[in-house]
Design a protein around this motif. Sequence first.
Motif, short mmCIF file in Angstrom:
data_model
loop_
_atom_site.label_atom_id
_atom_site.label_comp_id
_atom_site.label_asym_id
_atom_site.label_seq_id
_atom_site.Cartn_x
_atom_site.Cartn_y
_atom_site.Cartn_z
N PHE A 115 0.82 -1.21 0.00
CA PHE A 115 0.00 0.00 0.00
C PHE A 115 0.86 1.27 0.00
CE2 PHE A 115 -2.33 3.45 2.03
CZ PHE A 115 -3.62 3.35 1.54
N TYR A 116 1.78 1.37 0.95
CA TYR A 116 2.52 2.62 1.15
C TYR A 116 3.76 2.75 0.28
CZ TYR A 116 -0.34 3.64 5.26
OH TYR A 116 -1.39 3.92 6.10
N ILE A 117 4.50 1.67 0.09
CA ILE A 117 5.77 1.77 -0.61
C ILE A 117 5.63 1.51 -2.11
CG2 ILE A 117 8.17 0.97 -0.71
CD1 ILE A 117 7.37 2.42 1.89
N TYR A 126 -8.08 6.10 0.04
CA TYR A 126 -8.28 4.87 -0.73
C TYR A 126 -7.11 4.71 -1.69
CZ TYR A 126 -10.73 1.74 -4.07
OH TYR A 126 -11.10 0.71 -4.91
N ILE A 127 -6.59 3.50 -1.80
CA ILE A 127 -5.40 3.27 -2.61
C ILE A 127 -5.60 3.70 -4.06
CG2 ILE A 127 -6.00 0.87 -3.18
CD1 ILE A 127 -2.48 2.43 -2.59
N MET A 128 -6.84 3.62 -4.57
CA MET A 128 -7.07 3.96 -5.97
C MET A 128 -6.97 5.45 -6.24
SD MET A 128 -7.15 1.03 -7.22
CE MET A 128 -7.42 1.50 -8.92
N SER A 139 -5.94 -5.47 -10.64
CA SER A 139 -7.35 -5.24 -10.91
C SER A 139 -8.17 -5.63 -9.69
CB SER A 139 -7.81 -6.08 -12.12
OG SER A 139 -7.67 -7.47 -11.86
N ASN A 140 -9.34 -5.04 -9.57
CA ASN A 140 -10.32 -5.41 -8.54
C ASN A 140 -9.85 -5.17 -7.10
OD1 ASN A 140 -12.11 -6.33 -10.57
ND2 ASN A 140 -11.05 -8.30 -10.62
N ILE A 141 -9.02 -4.15 -6.88
CA ILE A 141 -8.67 -3.81 -5.50
C ILE A 141 -9.90 -3.20 -4.83
CG2 ILE A 141 -7.18 -2.45 -3.98
CD1 ILE A 141 -5.05 -2.46 -6.13
N GLN A 142 -10.35 -3.84 -3.76
CA GLN A 142 -11.58 -3.44 -3.11
C GLN A 142 -11.38 -2.26 -2.15
OE1 GLN A 142 -14.66 -5.12 -4.01
NE2 GLN A 142 -13.10 -5.54 -5.56
N GLU A 143 -12.39 -1.41 -2.09
CA GLU A 143 -12.37 -0.30 -1.13
C GLU A 143 -12.88 -0.84 0.20
OE1 GLU A 143 -13.79 4.39 -0.82
OE2 GLU A 143 -14.59 3.10 -2.39
N SER A 167 -7.99 3.06 3.37
CA SER A 167 -7.43 4.11 4.22
C SER A 167 -5.99 3.85 4.66
CB SER A 167 -8.29 4.28 5.48
OG SER A 167 -8.23 3.11 6.28
N GLY A 168 -5.48 2.65 4.44
CA GLY A 168 -4.14 2.33 4.90
C GLY A 168 -4.07 2.02 6.38
N PHE A 169 -5.22 1.69 6.99
CA PHE A 169 -5.27 1.41 8.42
C PHE A 169 -5.14 -0.09 8.66
CE2 PHE A 169 -7.49 0.82 12.54
CZ PHE A 169 -6.79 1.75 13.30
N GLN A 170 -4.40 -0.45 9.68
CA GLN A 170 -4.18 -1.86 10.04
C GLN A 170 -4.72 -2.12 11.44
OE1 GLN A 170 -0.48 -4.03 8.75
NE2 GLN A 170 0.02 -3.80 10.92
N ASN A 171 -5.43 -3.22 11.59
CA ASN A 171 -6.07 -3.49 12.88
C ASN A 171 -6.42 -4.98 12.94
OD1 ASN A 171 -7.16 -3.05 15.38
ND2 ASN A 171 -8.70 -1.57 14.72
N THR A 172 -7.06 -5.38 14.03
CA THR A 172 -7.56 -6.74 14.17
C THR A 172 -9.08 -6.75 14.02
OG1 THR A 172 -7.77 -6.53 16.57
CG2 THR A 172 -5.69 -7.41 15.70
#
Length: 266
Positions: A115-117, A126-128, A139-143, A167-172
């Motif tokens: 995502f970031y690098i 959103y990455i897109m 293709s088909n990267i989901q939001e 959003s680039g957020f990481q969690n459980t």
Amino acid sequence: MLSLVCSSASADLFDRGGGLIYDDVLDITWLADANLASTNTFGLTGIGADGALNWSTAQSWIAAMNAAAYLGYSDWRLPVTLDPDSSCTDDIAGTIPSTDPTGLNCTGSEMGQLFYIELGGMAGDYIMTSSDPDLALFSNIQEGLYWSDTEFAPNPLAGAWHFHFDSGFQNTFNKLATLFAWPVHDGDIGAATIAHGDMNLDGQVSAGDVLIAIRIATGLSNPTTEQMERGDVAPLIGGKQNPDGVINTADVLVIQRKALGLESFP
């Protein structure tokens, strides 16, 4: 013909063809299709029409994918999360370090690195929305949220890590939640599919490839990442390519010989 030096673009992702994208930093291969489960369930139930599935079903789906030897390989897995990950932050600006792998700007996980690098994503976006040209490889990267293979250590029966590509957020998350799955495979599994000298990516080496190599070698055009990888073939030593980081007249002559059937290197 001028033997001008053409420098390679600095890139971490390489299109191996056949739906395989190699990440040379993590040394893993991503599927180009970021939501394969929506079109190929490998005979499993419990997968939504949009491809969403809970963590247990995601693991079963990966197992079925391996049983089917998808694209010829039987060791697919979900991406892993680094725990702990000192790169994570509690704010978008990246000024407040997180005390665990929860947060933004996490580049220790495989999805965070992508995502970031590799894809130039920004925390909170959103990455897109990224302008990185490597996005076109996928293709088909989901939001939405994607499952990690890594379980939440304090409570592995209930939770697993995930990554938000919106959003680039990481969690459980609770394993019963339905998120998306993006398989990866260790190593450069698509490397053998590269046809060196195939500059126009049409599956063969012909006069058209020679012309493209000439334009690059004379400075009339800049090579794409794929063209650099396929065109930097000289010198040949013992019938094998020894890339030297440039595309020049030596590479053009080798590609021309292959197009004429005088060379047969892969």
